[in-house]
Design an enzyme around this catalytic site. Structure first.
Site, PDB file in Angstrom:
ATOM      1  N   SER B  56     149.131  -9.558 -66.735  1.00  0.00           N
ATOM      2  CA  SER B  56     148.943 -10.870 -67.340  1.00  0.00           C
ATOM      3  C   SER B  56     150.051 -11.234 -68.327  1.00  0.00           C
ATOM      4  O   SER B  56     150.138 -12.373 -68.748  1.00  0.00           O
ATOM      5  CB  SER B  56     147.584 -10.946 -68.031  1.00  0.00           C
ATOM      6  OG  SER B  56     147.556 -10.059 -69.122  1.00  0.00           O
ATOM      7  N   HIS B  96     147.997  -9.806 -75.468  1.00  0.00           N
ATOM      8  CA  HIS B  96     148.396 -11.174 -75.133  1.00  0.00           C
ATOM      9  C   HIS B  96     149.174 -11.802 -76.276  1.00  0.00           C
ATOM     10  O   HIS B  96     149.217 -11.273 -77.384  1.00  0.00           O
ATOM     11  CB  HIS B  96     147.176 -12.035 -74.793  1.00  0.00           C
ATOM     12  CG  HIS B  96     146.698 -11.849 -73.381  1.00  0.00           C
ATOM     13  ND1 HIS B  96     145.518 -12.388 -72.911  1.00  0.00           N
ATOM     14  CD2 HIS B  96     147.238 -11.184 -72.328  1.00  0.00           C
ATOM     15  CE1 HIS B  96     145.365 -12.046 -71.646  1.00  0.00           C
ATOM     16  NE2 HIS B  96     146.374 -11.307 -71.266  1.00  0.00           N
ATOM     17  N   ASP B 122     142.792 -17.682 -73.514  1.00  0.00           N
ATOM     18  CA  ASP B 122     141.858 -16.553 -73.390  1.00  0.00           C
ATOM     19  C   ASP B 122     140.404 -16.860 -73.739  1.00  0.00           C
ATOM     20  O   ASP B 122     139.584 -15.941 -73.767  1.00  0.00           O
ATOM     21  CB  ASP B 122     142.341 -15.386 -74.281  1.00  0.00           C
ATOM     22  CG  ASP B 122     143.595 -14.734 -73.725  1.00  0.00           C
ATOM     23  OD1 ASP B 122     143.917 -15.004 -72.560  1.00  0.00           O
ATOM     24  OD2 ASP B 122     144.227 -13.960 -74.455  1.00  0.00           O
TER      25      ASP B 122
END
Lengths: 192, 179
Positions: B56, B96, B122
């Protein structure tokens, strides 16, 4: 009466992998120790090993304590305790290294020759050895410290390992006996 | 009869030597543990080294990259930084990038994250009803990385039996191998 199950080293010498230097050294060390303790009326002293056990136990104790504390009080809370445990653990590792390098110095057996009358301090016999990696020269040193005078004397010898094992890797106990007895009398007859 | 000569070494040992053998094993495990705990203290992060498990964050990080984290209180969280955070109800932390930050005068922050390679932020990953992350969710900020090394960890986690076999093998070797 039950048959005696445990054979002595003399009756059943160990068989080792000839190409494993570590195994050769361990077998020779064990044989030398066995000779010292069986041919003479010496008593083995475990003080050196006990010291090493104590140091290691304390070190492992610190790490177990850290593990438990971190589990009870998860990280940011346990920071101070972790800090202390980590530092203490690595100090103990340093102590252990110092102990094995400067106090044990390869001594694998300490035998005490007890004073018969029980008045004078015991004579202390130390056997130490070293075998370099990929080498076939087994360095053996036997030293005696007289309890009464505190004087120390020693004798060294270099043994070629292949002379002490047969082709199957079985230890030739008799040859070890011969060498140890010779070294022992060398020490005894040495003038201080 | 099976000849277990490698056990002869053990059989000749006395109780003290056997105890030391166990302690020696314990010290190997302890050293790894204490290095880990030491890193925790130094970096302030409860998990100073993590492995990237998903794609990701490509192309910044790939699956199997090893990340080194720090988590100092005095360093503020800013948009654009890559953070590792935990979400309630998920075992595995997520790596992230910070997308938006709201900071109050007293220093409390709430922020939103998104994976570089994801199309949406998210919020869908957070716990039910949670719209923002706060300081306490942060495990650390990425400070450095080593590519690919972590793939070993991923393989170990994907095949737990293999992992236990390797660990048991190493353990037995250390226990029966006389120093």
């Amino acid at each position: 009466m039950a048959e005696k199950v445990i054979a002595t080293m003399e009756e059943n010498p160990p068989k080792v992998n000839k190409w494993d230097g570590n195994a050769l050294k361990n077998a020779l060390d064990d044989a030398v120790k066995d000779v010292l303790l069986s041919r003479f009326s010496y008593v083995e002293s475990h003080r050196l090993l006990d010291g090493r056990l104590l140091i290691s136990s304390i070190a492992v104790g610190f790490s177990l304590f850290a593990l438990l504390w971190d589990w009870l009080y998860p990280f940011p809370q346990s920071r101070m305790v972790m800090c202390v445990c980590v530092v203490a653990y690595f100090i103990m590792m340093g102590v252990l290294t110092w102990y094995t390098t400067y106090l044990e110095r390869g001594i694998f057996c300490t035998a005490l020759n007890k004073d018969v009358a029980g008045i004078d301090p015991d004579d202390v016999w130390n056997a130490s050895s070293s075998l370099k990696r990929f080498d076939n020269k087994y360095h053996l040193c036997l030293s005696q410290k007289t309890g009464k005078t505190g004087k120390a004397k020693e004798a060294r010898t270099v043994l070629t390992v292949e002379n002490f094992f047969d082709e199957t890797g079985r230890l030739l106990y008799g040859s070890v006996v011969k060498e140890v007895l010779r070294l022992h009398s060398d020490v005894e007859h040495k003038k201080n | 009869m099976l000849q277990l000569h490698f056990l002869d070494d053990l059989r000749r040992m006395n109780i003290r030597q056997l105890f030391y053998q166990v302690l020696n094993f314990a010290m190997i495990v302890s050293s790894a543990l204490m290095i880990w705990k030491g890193l925790m203290v130094v970096t302030g992060s409860e998990s100073p080294i993590v492995v990237v498990l998903s794609g990701s964050m490509e192309p910044a990080f790939h699956r199997g990259d090893l990340l080194f984290l720090t988590n100092y209180d005095h360093e503020p969280i800013r948009a654009g930084e890559i953070v590792v955070f935990k979400v309630e109800g998920r075992d595995i932390p997520i790596v992230h990038r910070v997308l938006k930050v709201h900071e109050k005068e007293d220093g409390t922050v709430k922020f939103l994250t998104k994976g570089d390679n994801n199309n949406v932020d998210d919020r869908g990953l957070y716990a039910n009803g949670q719209a923002w992350l706060s300081r306490k969710d942060v495990v650390g900020r990425a400070r450095g990385f080593v590519p690919y090394i972590g793939i070993v960890t991923i393989i170990m986690n994907d095949y737990p039996k293999f992992k236990y076999a390797v660990l048991a093998g190493l353990g037995v070797f250390v226990l029966i191998h006389r120093e």
